[in-house]
Scaffold this motif. Sequence first.
Motif, PDB file in Angstrom:
ATOM      1  N   LEU A  48       0.847  -1.193   0.000  1.00 41.37           N
ATOM      2  CA  LEU A  48       0.000   0.000   0.000  1.00 41.37           C
ATOM      3  C   LEU A  48       0.882   1.242   0.000  1.00 41.37           C
ATOM      4  O   LEU A  48       1.724   1.413   0.883  1.00 41.37           O
ATOM      5  N   VAL A  49       0.693   2.098  -1.001  1.00 33.84           N
ATOM      6  CA  VAL A  49       1.418   3.364  -1.080  1.00 33.84           C
ATOM      7  C   VAL A  49       0.398   4.464  -0.800  1.00 33.84           C
ATOM      8  O   VAL A  49      -0.366   4.877  -1.676  1.00 33.84           O
ATOM      9  N   GLU A  50       0.363   4.939   0.425  1.00 30.18           N
ATOM     10  CA  GLU A  50      -0.687   5.851   0.900  1.00 30.18           C
ATOM     11  C   GLU A  50      -0.148   6.687   2.052  1.00 30.18           C
ATOM     12  O   GLU A  50       0.425   6.145   2.993  1.00 30.18           O
ATOM     13  N   ASP A  51      -0.301   8.023   1.956  1.00 26.12           N
ATOM     14  CA  ASP A  51       0.240   8.881   3.010  1.00 26.12           C
ATOM     15  C   ASP A  51      -0.757   9.184   4.109  1.00 26.12           C
ATOM     16  O   ASP A  51      -0.396   9.773   5.134  1.00 26.12           O
ATOM     17  N   ASP A  52      -2.019   8.802   3.966  1.00 23.01           N
ATOM     18  CA  ASP A  52      -3.042   9.086   4.960  1.00 23.01           C
ATOM     19  C   ASP A  52      -3.219   7.875   5.872  1.00 23.01           C
ATOM     20  O   ASP A  52      -3.593   6.799   5.414  1.00 23.01           O
ATOM     21  N   ALA A  53      -2.962   8.043   7.174  1.00 25.74           N
ATOM     22  CA  ALA A  53      -3.023   6.928   8.112  1.00 25.74           C
ATOM     23  C   ALA A  53      -4.432   6.378   8.241  1.00 25.74           C
ATOM     24  O   ALA A  53      -4.631   5.169   8.394  1.00 25.74           O
ATOM     25  N   GLY A  54      -5.444   7.258   8.146  1.00 28.13           N
ATOM     26  CA  GLY A  54      -6.819   6.796   8.238  1.00 28.13           C
ATOM     27  C   GLY A  54      -7.193   5.914   7.064  1.00 28.13           C
ATOM     28  O   GLY A  54      -7.834   4.870   7.229  1.00 28.13           O
ATOM     29  N   ASP A  55      -6.776   6.311   5.865  1.00 28.94           N
ATOM     30  CA  ASP A  55      -7.050   5.484   4.689  1.00 28.94           C
ATOM     31  C   ASP A  55      -6.285   4.164   4.757  1.00 28.94           C
ATOM     32  O   ASP A  55      -6.763   3.127   4.302  1.00 28.94           O
ATOM     33  N   ALA A  56      -5.079   4.198   5.322  1.00 32.11           N
ATOM     34  CA  ALA A  56      -4.310   2.976   5.482  1.00 32.11           C
ATOM     35  C   ALA A  56      -5.021   2.009   6.422  1.00 32.11           C
ATOM     36  O   ALA A  56      -5.068   0.799   6.176  1.00 32.11           O
ATOM     37  N   LEU A  57      -5.607   2.542   7.497  1.00 32.16           N
ATOM     38  CA  LEU A  57      -6.359   1.703   8.430  1.00 32.16           C
ATOM     39  C   LEU A  57      -7.574   1.103   7.738  1.00 32.16           C
ATOM     40  O   LEU A  57      -7.891  -0.075   7.925  1.00 32.16           O
ATOM     41  N   LEU A  58      -8.235   1.895   6.884  1.00 29.23           N
ATOM     42  CA  LEU A  58      -9.397   1.401   6.150  1.00 29.23           C
ATOM     43  C   LEU A  58      -9.008   0.241   5.234  1.00 29.23           C
ATOM     44  O   LEU A  58      -9.701  -0.770   5.169  1.00 29.23           O
ATOM     45  N   VAL A  59      -7.888   0.389   4.539  1.00 31.74           N
ATOM     46  CA  VAL A  59      -7.435  -0.674   3.652  1.00 31.74           C
ATOM     47  C   VAL A  59      -7.096  -1.922   4.450  1.00 31.74           C
ATOM     48  O   VAL A  59      -7.394  -3.052   4.031  1.00 31.74           O
ATOM     49  N   GLU A  60      -6.497  -1.727   5.631  1.00 29.48           N
ATOM     50  CA  GLU A  60      -6.161  -2.880   6.465  1.00 29.48           C
ATOM     51  C   GLU A  60      -7.407  -3.657   6.857  1.00 29.48           C
ATOM     52  O   GLU A  60      -7.445  -4.888   6.815  1.00 29.48           O
ATOM     53  N   GLU A  61      -8.469  -2.932   7.218  1.00 28.43           N
ATOM     54  CA  GLU A  61      -9.710  -3.597   7.620  1.00 28.43           C
ATOM     55  C   GLU A  61     -10.377  -4.280   6.431  1.00 28.43           C
ATOM     56  O   GLU A  61     -10.926  -5.376   6.550  1.00 28.43           O
ATOM     57  N   LEU A  62     -10.327  -3.637   5.256  1.00 27.39           N
ATOM     58  CA  LEU A  62     -10.880  -4.267   4.062  1.00 27.39           C
ATOM     59  C   LEU A  62     -10.145  -5.566   3.736  1.00 27.39           C
ATOM     60  O   LEU A  62     -10.766  -6.568   3.381  1.00 27.39           O
ATOM     61  N   LEU A  63      -8.840  -5.547   3.871  1.00 31.43           N
ATOM     62  CA  LEU A  63      -8.056  -6.737   3.587  1.00 31.43           C
ATOM     63  C   LEU A  63      -8.403  -7.859   4.559  1.00 31.43           C
ATOM     64  O   LEU A  63      -8.564  -9.014   4.163  1.00 31.43           O
ATOM     65  N   ALA A  64      -8.545  -7.520   5.837  1.00 35.77           N
ATOM     66  CA  ALA A  64      -8.851  -8.528   6.845  1.00 35.77           C
ATOM     67  C   ALA A  64     -10.200  -9.184   6.591  1.00 35.77           C
ATOM     68  O   ALA A  64     -10.390 -10.369   6.888  1.00 35.77           O
TER      69      ALA A  64
END
Length: 429
Positions: A48-64
Amino acid sequence: MPRAVGRSRTEQQPAAGPAQTSPDLRLSGSVGDGPERAEADEQPPLLLVEDDAGDALLVEELLADSGLEMRLQWVSSLEQALEWLADRQPGCILLDLHLPDAHGLQSLSDLRQHGEHIAIVVLTGLAEESVGLSAVAAGAQDYLVKGKVEPDLFGRAVRYAMQRKQAEQDAAALQAGRIHARENARLERGLLPVPLLRGAGDVDVVARYRPGRAQTLLGGDFYDVVQLADGSVHAMIGDVSGHGPDEAALGVGLRIAWRTLVLNGTFGPRQLRKLQELLIAERSSGQIYATMTSLVLSPDRRGATVMRAGHPGMLVRSPAGVELLVPPGGPALGMLPGVDDFPAHRMDLVPEAEIVLFTDGLYEGRIGSRERLGEDGLLVLARQSADLAPAAFVDSLLSRAEAMSENYGGLADDVALVHLQWSRDVSIP
């Protein structure tokens, strides 16, 4: 430096899911497994190449929740992504187009240059769907709109992106293979000519060529047969050292030059000297040389004149059996540029004699962990097939030598064979 974000569902600890971990800890790189763990995973990670920590958390939850058996690796800038890609390869890249050090499609272009075999899914905002379409047109495999993605859609997009990238690579490889095949066909037409026979069927020629197992292009083996108006039959076989288009092209040049010299009446040692001059002038490296045997069958069918330049001997079949003859010869063409002593050796033949010229790929294949077939082994095979007709005899030699080396990698080099026989239907002068 790159940071690992959380775990896929199968790796989560029961007491602490992604939502229970502070985004600040993710930014500091203390969450999840380190890069060294990612390298050990069988399934390549999702970068994941993303500078926004909130969006990174969202992607993590989607992946899980997506069911994907992939681990998420998070970096927050293009520079960090390129550093990470320098020695690792993810299964897929999720790319935000708005980064601190890159903006728009330029970041996509940079990533594709450094990871041309990696699937890329672009992340866009709600008002930027047209940008996602532009990214797909520019080489991304898909795009996702932040805030409009469910776990099932997320998982499907990543899986399809990887499959689509693989399909693109397979199609490109297929096209490259077709181009390669066309190039091989052009080289084959030059290396493997139609014999030029002037007599009314008074000489029979059987020729075979088999590319070596490790070569995608034809190697430098070549041969030719020409019959002149006086009835004499001139034949040659040769092998340029090495493999590849340069060596194959040199083999074509030597074959055409040999035919030209024969048709112009240049025989004997002078013929090989001229061919050596050509090889030295045309070779791409001073280390390249060529072995060759040039043979002239007398029209009276009672003899032959042979010149060898570092080439193997020849098989001679007659009613008495099969023998391996190694006439005197000189060095390989180009091996010793200052040496041009190529003696012409005259040998007598019984009228029913048949001659088989071959290149060393026929007997250099391994038939044991430390054993090669060798010329002695080839002679054994030839004697076992001595009663076969010419075409069957040649095919038997080739197929049996290949079968014996099959368990040790197959034929290690290209193989050319030429079987020459005066027709039995024509009376002897």
